[in-house]
Design an enzyme around this catalytic site. Structure first.
Site, PDB file in Angstrom:
ATOM      1  N   GLU A  76       0.812  -1.212   0.000  1.00  0.00           N
ATOM      2  CA  GLU A  76       0.000   0.000   0.000  1.00  0.00           C
ATOM      3  C   GLU A  76       0.852   1.272   0.000  1.00  0.00           C
ATOM      4  O   GLU A  76       0.585   2.196  -0.744  1.00  0.00           O
ATOM      5  CB  GLU A  76      -0.913  -0.050   1.241  1.00  0.00           C
ATOM      6  CG  GLU A  76      -1.798   1.153   1.440  1.00  0.00           C
ATOM      7  CD  GLU A  76      -3.035   1.127   0.565  1.00  0.00           C
ATOM      8  OE1 GLU A  76      -3.188   0.151  -0.185  1.00  0.00           O
ATOM      9  OE2 GLU A  76      -3.816   2.089   0.627  1.00  0.00           O
ATOM     10  N   ASP A  77       1.893   1.304   0.819  1.00  0.00           N
ATOM     11  CA  ASP A  77       2.603   2.564   1.056  1.00  0.00           C
ATOM     12  C   ASP A  77       3.941   2.701   0.353  1.00  0.00           C
ATOM     13  O   ASP A  77       4.506   3.791   0.312  1.00  0.00           O
ATOM     14  CB  ASP A  77       2.842   2.765   2.559  1.00  0.00           C
ATOM     15  CG  ASP A  77       1.546   3.050   3.279  1.00  0.00           C
ATOM     16  OD1 ASP A  77       0.535   3.282   2.589  1.00  0.00           O
ATOM     17  OD2 ASP A  77       1.544   3.026   4.529  1.00  0.00           O
TER      18      ASP A  77
END
Ligand code: MN
Length: 711
Positions: A76-77
């Site tokens: 996700e990051d």
């Protein structure tokens, strides 16, 4: 010692050194991936995944869950693709991380509150592996514990989502310790003033209650000692959010809630639970009707305990829960207790089976199946027994009753989709429209302009919406089709009198309608089309009126001329025309139509035996021809006798397909060791097509005889 080493040390209590090394590797991978990123609090980002792993280690989760916890924000990051994780850590861990990322991407906050229930279910349905949910819950718990660093608006949004989605999920999975912490943290962030007020009130009340609480506690404790029952008594306080909900939901005053004295007694085994119950009932009088035996009948999430309420000194109510250590663990950790227990299996023996009935059942299934999808499917069946959750190709989730088929799904999406659906893909593969759907499947409906619902669907759809819409459509369609057929039948008869409907004066038509008790010409035509009235009879009445009112010299109606052309069948008449199953006529066969009252016209072969009795009924039987532009596929039954040899049935099927005919049914009877009889139901365009097909089959090696079956 660095913080990862402290953590690794902790894991030594229940994991193998190789497993701990894998967790360590995942940590270092995450540390590097998140390098340069910080939390809102200013700490390096990797402190967050490490804290999440700590929470999971509290539950003694396995090493793969811990690795996933370390890596849970990487996709996700940091933009590292799932493939990279698969290469580094294997498919299972990568799948877990991917699952957590997908849950994170789900945009809960934009949805209406009313849908919260759906989202809990969706979250569960989305996770193919229950560990995805546990990692996600731990992630959320750490975020809730560190909520203070965020802006107030964001804090409230996350708190709201936690109360609506995550706390109930934890509850459903029986993880009480998580759900109460979620609730209290969420409550504090959402309603800081209210929670402070209640907290203060609880503190004050605690002082007042202390004396009485201790008295009861001592009397219970000494009772157990006297009776020789090994057990531990503890006072129990409701958590803040629980009190708040009771005040709101049950409209109770704070004092009423706090006036209840609640205790829990933990004993060694189930048998002792019942003996302890007997003992406390002899000490204080029980409230009638308040005793619950969740040991014999556990709650759906596996919770087991005995509950009773007693009249204490001065009539104060005393609530008591009695359970074993194991049941206590299960009540706190629910589904996560599995991992806790795994580590000390050798210590526990005897009665776990009963204690963990529900969980054990599903968890065993996971081990046996080795397939997390099947496992979560079973967990879901237990959690929500009567529903399936189906995804649209765009990822929207639809909740349908269990047993629903793609047609039910199509109608649930939109009536127009249902009405025009012709095929479907389930998980990207073509599948029958009648196949019951399973939770988690993605269903895509293929529609075609002008397609119509099939009456056969009524035999398998289960939702009211699908059933109602199909019926409604068919009724309409049948009506307009019977009008069309009725008009053709009437026109044909009128033509034989050298006239047509347009030539008959309107008042006469009206008169005939009145005589028949009908309002519209359409109704009369529909009646003819459905076989309820004879076209010939109607035509004569129309003509009689005509003769009388025009006062022609000839009151008698003329006889029809002999140029009467038979009605031509186009194959597109729809529901009012059907082809008899007994003789299966196809274009090219000589045919007759039989008007069956209320059902429309059934088409038979001219020499069909079933028509022998009704053939003299000339009003009901009609001579027919096939229209030269007839279209459609028509069923025929064939019998093929062949010498049995390897692969012959496959060859037979192939040659049918090559001849561009489709097979509806194929069944093989062995006559003796050598000869087999194959019954085929195939669909062809017409007689020419059929003869080409027969020729092709006859040419196969081993085929001895082929016949078309009639009656
Ligand atoms: Mn996170």
């Amino acid at each position: 010692m660095s913080s990862i080493e402290t953590f690794a040390d902790r894991l030594g209590s229940y994991l193998e050194p190789e497993q701990i090394n894998l967790v360590r590797r995942a940590y270092y991978y995450a540390e590097q991936a998140h390098d340069g990123q910080t939390r809102r609090s200013g700490e390096p980002y990797v402190t967050h995944p490490l804290a999440v792993a700590h929470i999971l280690a509290d539950m003694h989760m396995d090493h793969q869950s811990l690795m996933a916890a370390m890596l849970h924000d990487v996709i996700e990051d940091t933009g590292i693709p799932k493939d990279a994780l698969t290469q580094q850590f294997g498919e299972t861990v990568a799948d877990l991380v991917d699952g957590v990322s997908k849950l994170t991407q789900m945009n809960f906050e934009t949805k209406a509150e009313a849908q919260a229930e759906n989202f809990q279910k969706m979250a569960l349905a989305m996770a193919r592996d229950i560990r995805v949910i546990l990692v996600k819950l731990a992630d959320r718990l750490h975020n809730m514990r560190t909520l203070g660093a965020l802006q107030p608006a964001k804090r409230r949004r996350i708190a709201k989502e936690t109360l609506e989605i995550y706390a109930p999920i934890a509850q459903r999975l029986g993880i009480h310790s998580l759900s109460t912490e979620f609730e209290d943290l969420g409550f504090r962030a959402m309603y800081p003033m209210r929670s402070q007020l209640i907290e203060r009130a609880v503190r004050n009340a605690r002082g007042n209650r202390k004396e009485l609480l201790n008295k009861i506690l001592e009397s219970l404790q000494s009772l157990l000692e006297r009776e020789g029952l090994p057990g531990k008594v503890m006072g129990r306080e409701k958590h803040l959010y629980g009190i708040y909900q009771k005040m709101r939901g049950k409209r109770k005053a704070f004092n009423e809630i706090m006036d209840v004295y609640a205790f829990r007694i933990i004993v060694d085994k189930a048998d002792t639970c019942y003996r302890t119950l007997g003992a406390v009932h002899s000490l204080y009088k029980p409230f009638p009707g308040r005793f619950k035996d969740y040991i014999a009948i556990p709650k759906a999430n596996g919770y087991q305990s005995l509950h009773t309420t007693l009249f204490g000194m001065h009539g104060v109510p005393i609530e008591i829960q009695i359970r074993t250590e194991e049941m206590e663990e299960l009540a706190n950790n629910g589904i996560a207790a599995h991992w806790l227990y795994k580590s000390k299996d050798e210590v526990l023996n005897g009665n776990h089976a009963r204690t963990r009935q529900w969980l054990k059942g599903v968890l065993e299934l996971q081990q046996r199946a080795g397939n997390s999808l099947e496992f979560i499917e079973n967990v879901k069946i237990d959690l929500f027994p009567d529903e399936v959750y189906i995804f649209t190709p765009k990822g929207r989730i639809m909740e349908l009753p269990k047993g629903s088929t793609p047609v039910d799904f199509a109608y649930a999406v939109h009536t127009d989709i249902g009405n025009s659906c012709i095929a479907c893909r389930v998980n990207r593969r073509l599948a029958p429209l009648s196949e019951p759907l399973q939770s988690g499947q993605t269903v895509e409906i293929i529609t075609a302009p002008g397609a119509r619902p099939n009456p056969a669907w009524l035999s398998f759809v289960i939702t009211g919406k699908a059933r109602g819409n199909i019926r409604h459509f068919l009724k309409h369609q049948r009506h307009s089709e019977s009008i069309a057929l009725g008009e053709r039948l009437l026109d044909k008869v009128l033509a034989s009198f050298d006239t047509c409907l347009a030539d008959i004066p309107e008042p006469h038509v009206q008169q005939v309608l009145n005589d028949c008790g009908l309002e519209l010409m359409e109704d009369l035509l529909a009646d003819i089309g459905l076989g309820n009235r004879m076209a010939y009879v109607v035509a004569r009445r129309l003509l009689e009126r005509d003769s009388v009112e025009t006062e022609t010299a000839k009151p008698e109606v003329a006889e029809p001329n002999s140029r009467e052309k038979p009605l031509a069948i186009r194959g597109t008449e729809g529901l009012v025309i059907s082809f008899a199953r007994c003789c299966n006529p196809i274009p090219g066969d000589p045919i007759v139509g039989y008007l069956s009252s209320g059902k429309g016209m059934v088409i038979h072969q001219e020499n069909c035996k079933n028509l022998a009795d009704s053939r003299h009924n000339t009003e009901k039987t009609l001579h027919l021809t096939w229209d030269k532009d007839v279209s459609g596929e028509f069923t025929v039954e064939l019998k093929v006798e062949l010498e049995h040899q390897r692969g012959i049935i496959a060859q037979l099927a192939t040659s049918i397909t090559v001849a561009d005919a489709s097979i509806d049914k194929i069944s093989v009877d062995e006559r003796d060791g050598r000869v087999s009889v194959v019954q085929l139901v195939v669909r062809v365009r017409d007689r020419l097509h059929l003869s080409q097909l027969i020729k092709r089959i006859r040419a196969l090696n081993g085929v001895m005889r082929i016949t078309r079956l009639k009656n």
